[in-house]
Scaffold this motif. Structure first.
Motif, short mmCIF file in Angstrom:
data_model
loop_
_atom_site.label_atom_id
_atom_site.label_comp_id
_atom_site.label_asym_id
_atom_site.label_seq_id
_atom_site.Cartn_x
_atom_site.Cartn_y
_atom_site.Cartn_z
N ARG A 59 0.82 -1.22 0.00
CA ARG A 59 0.00 0.00 0.00
C ARG A 59 0.85 1.26 0.00
N ALA A 60 2.09 1.14 0.46
CA ALA A 60 3.00 2.29 0.43
C ALA A 60 3.46 2.58 -0.99
N ARG A 61 3.23 1.62 -1.90
CA ARG A 61 3.72 1.79 -3.27
C ARG A 61 2.65 1.87 -4.33
N THR A 62 1.49 1.27 -4.05
CA THR A 62 0.44 1.28 -5.07
C THR A 62 -0.95 1.13 -4.44
N ASP A 63 -1.94 1.70 -5.13
CA ASP A 63 -3.33 1.54 -4.69
C ASP A 63 -4.04 0.45 -5.49
N LYS A 64 -3.34 -0.12 -6.46
CA LYS A 64 -3.97 -1.15 -7.31
C LYS A 64 -4.41 -2.34 -6.45
N PRO A 65 -5.48 -3.00 -6.87
CA PRO A 65 -5.98 -4.12 -6.06
C PRO A 65 -5.00 -5.29 -6.00
N ILE A 66 -4.97 -5.94 -4.87
CA ILE A 66 -4.17 -7.17 -4.74
C ILE A 66 -5.06 -8.30 -5.25
N ARG A 67 -4.78 -8.74 -6.48
CA ARG A 67 -5.68 -9.70 -7.13
C ARG A 67 -5.38 -11.13 -6.70
N TYR A 68 -4.09 -11.43 -6.52
CA TYR A 68 -3.71 -12.82 -6.20
C TYR A 68 -2.75 -12.88 -5.02
N LEU A 69 -3.01 -13.86 -4.15
CA LEU A 69 -2.01 -14.24 -3.15
C LEU A 69 -1.60 -15.66 -3.52
N ILE A 70 -0.36 -15.79 -3.99
CA ILE A 70 0.11 -17.10 -4.44
C ILE A 70 0.93 -17.74 -3.31
N ASN A 71 0.56 -18.95 -2.91
CA ASN A 71 1.33 -19.71 -1.92
C ASN A 71 2.21 -20.71 -2.67
N THR A 72 3.51 -20.63 -2.45
CA THR A 72 4.41 -21.53 -3.18
C THR A 72 4.37 -22.97 -2.66
N HIS A 73 3.94 -23.17 -1.42
CA HIS A 73 3.74 -24.51 -0.86
C HIS A 73 3.18 -24.41 0.54
N MET A 74 3.08 -25.55 1.23
CA MET A 74 2.29 -25.67 2.46
C MET A 74 2.95 -25.15 3.74
N HIS A 75 4.25 -24.90 3.74
CA HIS A 75 4.93 -24.67 5.03
C HIS A 75 4.52 -23.37 5.72
N PRO A 76 4.45 -23.42 7.07
CA PRO A 76 3.94 -22.30 7.85
C PRO A 76 4.63 -20.96 7.58
N ASP A 77 5.95 -20.98 7.34
CA ASP A 77 6.63 -19.69 7.11
C ASP A 77 6.14 -19.01 5.83
N HIS A 78 5.48 -19.76 4.97
CA HIS A 78 5.00 -19.20 3.70
C HIS A 78 3.50 -18.90 3.70
N ILE A 79 2.76 -19.50 4.63
CA ILE A 79 1.29 -19.38 4.58
C ILE A 79 0.63 -18.82 5.83
N PHE A 80 1.39 -18.72 6.93
CA PHE A 80 0.76 -18.28 8.18
C PHE A 80 0.27 -16.82 8.09
N GLY A 81 0.73 -16.07 7.09
CA GLY A 81 0.28 -14.68 6.95
C GLY A 81 -0.97 -14.54 6.11
N ASN A 82 -1.50 -15.64 5.59
CA ASN A 82 -2.64 -15.56 4.66
C ASN A 82 -3.81 -14.74 5.19
N ALA A 83 -4.09 -14.85 6.49
CA ALA A 83 -5.27 -14.17 7.04
C ALA A 83 -5.16 -12.65 6.92
N ALA A 84 -3.94 -12.15 6.79
CA ALA A 84 -3.77 -10.70 6.65
C ALA A 84 -4.36 -10.19 5.34
N PHE A 85 -4.60 -11.10 4.39
CA PHE A 85 -5.09 -10.71 3.07
C PHE A 85 -6.60 -10.87 2.95
N GLY A 86 -7.25 -11.25 4.07
CA GLY A 86 -8.69 -11.45 4.05
C GLY A 86 -9.46 -10.24 3.56
N GLU A 87 -9.04 -9.06 3.99
CA GLU A 87 -9.76 -7.84 3.63
C GLU A 87 -9.40 -7.31 2.25
#
Lengths: 284, 319
Positions: B96-124
């Motif tokens: 958001r500090a760089r663009t107002d464009k919509p975040i269309r995709y959150l891509i998870n590269t695989h299942m591990h917690p260090d890569h996916i535990f932040g997913n809930a931050a993108f709910g809104e």
């Protein structure tokens, strides 16, 4: 699976039901991840598994070795050694328990009368900081227990399948290895031989929810296994979901040269697997 | 026997449902402004944050893997959400500090917690969660376990907001996503690091996001198939990228040289384990010394090497 007496089967059904009912509390219990070993779980569990029967200290009759930390939660190697004398008689059965797992009773092994099994190694899933214990029943009817404490793995290791497609694609495939005796020399008619039996099976715990259907995925695991040589039972196992994917057993027994080793296994979906290997004198 | 089993399991359903997967809850409203994750622009419109080569813990907020985002003419794609909702929120703030464009995709590269535990931050943000077709299955099997096994290391405060949010857009083979004059090629790999590894190639800049198919400095972790990983190294090398963002390690890294370290480790591990198996050495013994020659080349060797050796042993025994 004709070798197994009916009585045993119903006993083990009881184990598994008990274990799964126990699943209602496991996460609450294991969430505490006690770093100080505490035997509360076992105190509540032992009556369900062994009734009021007294359980004595193993006193060297059975010993257990496991790594202090479960490096890979899905594959924790466990080593059991047996040493009996005339007073107790041989070990008839061994029950392997992981206190804090959703299904604590990992397996019950029964040994053939003249099988002479002195060593058994297998691999377990360990979900949380837990005691892993082995209870041996000797011919005099007494129970002898030994235990070790295993810390849960760190990092992203989970007690789940690594390669589910592969695991299902080669379901039931077996492999038997015979290890060359450490002290070659005279060939007696009977001698201790070390073998390793491997079976491809997901040994799935069934404690996970399918996100689409919201139903729990049914458990799918090897529930019965017998290893025999000729007409002689070497050992049988009633297994649960704490045995690792691709169940693996390495054991020493009194082999008879020239007689085939036969393995029969059955899983919870009623699938039966069997295989047979000739045991040449030369390989002993 | 399967009947009583199934019924007993169903009895426990009520309990599990409370902490179940796919309970998508919106991130807790923030009372104070969130600091932006210190990302750097590695090339036009491509931003990345290099995670620390550590274990996930309360003091690093799980920020141990590399996370990135790409800005197209119309929309933004995020690659991995980080190891906590706290990190995920900082990542959203950095975008958001760089663009107002919509975040269309959150891509998870695989299942591990260090890569996916932040997913809930993108709910809104309304982002569509994208993953390998095996990712939902893998999260079903592990989600509850991850939520509870990280509580000690991360602390209850960081864990409170974390939800296991599986992808809804699944990738099989290769597929393109368009951010507006900026095409991303997503590729679902066969079992290697895990059985749900996904890579992303940004054609415009030639940046290749490897997920954890590439580790540098941080010891690779084995949660899929060593043989599968080794077998796909050549195909990975063949990706014509200008540079790479590895799952762990310097951002950016030279490609395909970035694969050199892990390839050497895999060779040592496979060689030592194969020899132990051939010699009849039991697993518990073999894992103590396997790949020991690699010790000084990596961070977190003690934390992960025995585990890798254990998994490799169980796999290579079937050769």
């Amino acid at each position: 699976m004709t070798i197994k007496p009916i009585r045993l089967r119903s006993r083990v059904v009881a184990f598994v039901i008990l274990a799964l009912v126990g699943a209602a509390m496991p996460f609450a219990a294991s969430a505490q991840s006690a770093s100080v070993p505490d035997t509360k779980t076992w105190d509540g569990l032992k009556g369900d598994v062994f009734g009021q029967k007294p359980i004595g200290d193993a006193g060297g009759i059975i010993t257990i070795d496991a790594p202090k930390r479960a490096e890979d939660a899905a594959i924790v190697p466990i080593d059991l050694h047996f040493k009996t004398d005339a007073a107790t008689g041989r070990i008839k059965a061994v029950t392997l328990i992981v206190d804090e797992n959703p299904s604590p009773v990992a397996a019950v092994f029964q040994f053939g009368k003249d099988a002479g099994v002195t060593h058994l190694a297998t691999r377990l899933r360990v979900n949380a900081y837990s005691y892993v214990r082995a209870i041996a029943e000797t011919e005099d009817g007494k129970l002898h227990m030994t235990q070790t404490f295993v810390k849960a793995s760190g990092g992203c290791s989970a007690p789940a399948m690594k390669n589910q497609d592969e695991s299902l694609a080669s379901l039931g495939k077996m492999k038997l290895r015979v290890f060359t005796a450490k002290t070659p020399g005279n060939e007696p008619m009977t001698r201790a031989t070390e073998m390793q039996l491997m079976i491809r099976h997901p040994n799935n715990s069934g404690l996970q929810m399918d996100q689409v259907t919201r139903y729990y995925i049914p458990a799918h695991f090897i529930q019965g296994l017998t290893v025999s040589q000729g007409d002689r039972l070497i050992m049988s196992m009633e297994g649960g979901i704490s045995i690792s994917e691709d169940p693996n057993f390495r054991f020493e027994f009194d082999a008879k040269p020239g007689e085939d080793v036969k393995v029969e296994a059955a899983d919870t979906e009623g699938k039966k697997f069997q295989d047979e290997w000739p045991l040449e004198s030369s390989s002993l | 026997m399967s009947e009583p089993t199934r019924r007993s399991v169903l009895k426990t359903g009520v309990f599990f449902a409370c902490c179940g997967i796919s309970h998508v809850r919106l991130a807790r409203a923030q009372s104070s402004p969130v600091e932006a994750l210190p990302v750097k622009e590695i090339t036009g419109g491509v931003f990345a944050f290099a995670g620390r080569p550590e274990m996930m813990a309360a003091n690093n907020e799980g920020e141990i893997c590399n996370v990135s985002f790409i800005i197209g003419d119309e929309a933004v794609a995020v690659i991995d959400s980080g190891g906590s909702v706290a990190e995920g929120r900082q990542l959203v703030a950095a975008i958001r500090a760089r663009t107002d464009k919509p975040i269309r995709y959150l891509i998870n590269t695989h299942m591990h917690p260090d890569h996916i535990f932040g997913n809930a931050a993108f709910g809104e943000t309304g982002a569509i969660v994208v993953g390998h077709h095996n990712l939902p299955r893998a999260l079903t099997a592990r989600g509850d376990y991850y939520l509870q096994s990280y509580r000690d290391a991360m602390g209850s405060e960081l864990m409170a907001d974390i939800r296991i949010i599986p992808p809804t857009k699944l990738i099989t083979g290769e597929e393109q996503l368009d951010l507006g004059n900026r095409k991303l090629t997503l590729k679902a790999w066969k079992t290697a690091h895990t059985d749900n590894d996904l890579t992303i190639f940004d054609e415009q800049s030639g940046t290749f996001f490897t997920g954890d198919l590439c580790f540098i400095e941080h010891l690779p972790t084995m949660d899929g198939s060593l043989l599968g990983w080794i077998a796909q190294l050549e195909e990975l090398k063949g990706i014509k990228a200008t540079f790479a963002v590895p799952g762990h390690g310097p951002v950016p890294s030279a490609w395909p040289q970035a694969l050199g370290q892990e390839q050497r480790y895999f060779d040592a591990l496979a060689r030592d384990i194969r020899k132990a198996i051939a010699d009849g050495v039991p697993m518990a013994e073999a894992v103590k010394t396997a790949a020991e020659s690699e010790r000084n080349n990596w961070r977190l060797f003690d934390e992960y090497n025995v585990r890798n050796a254990t998994a490799a042993f169980a796999e290579l025994e079937w050769e």
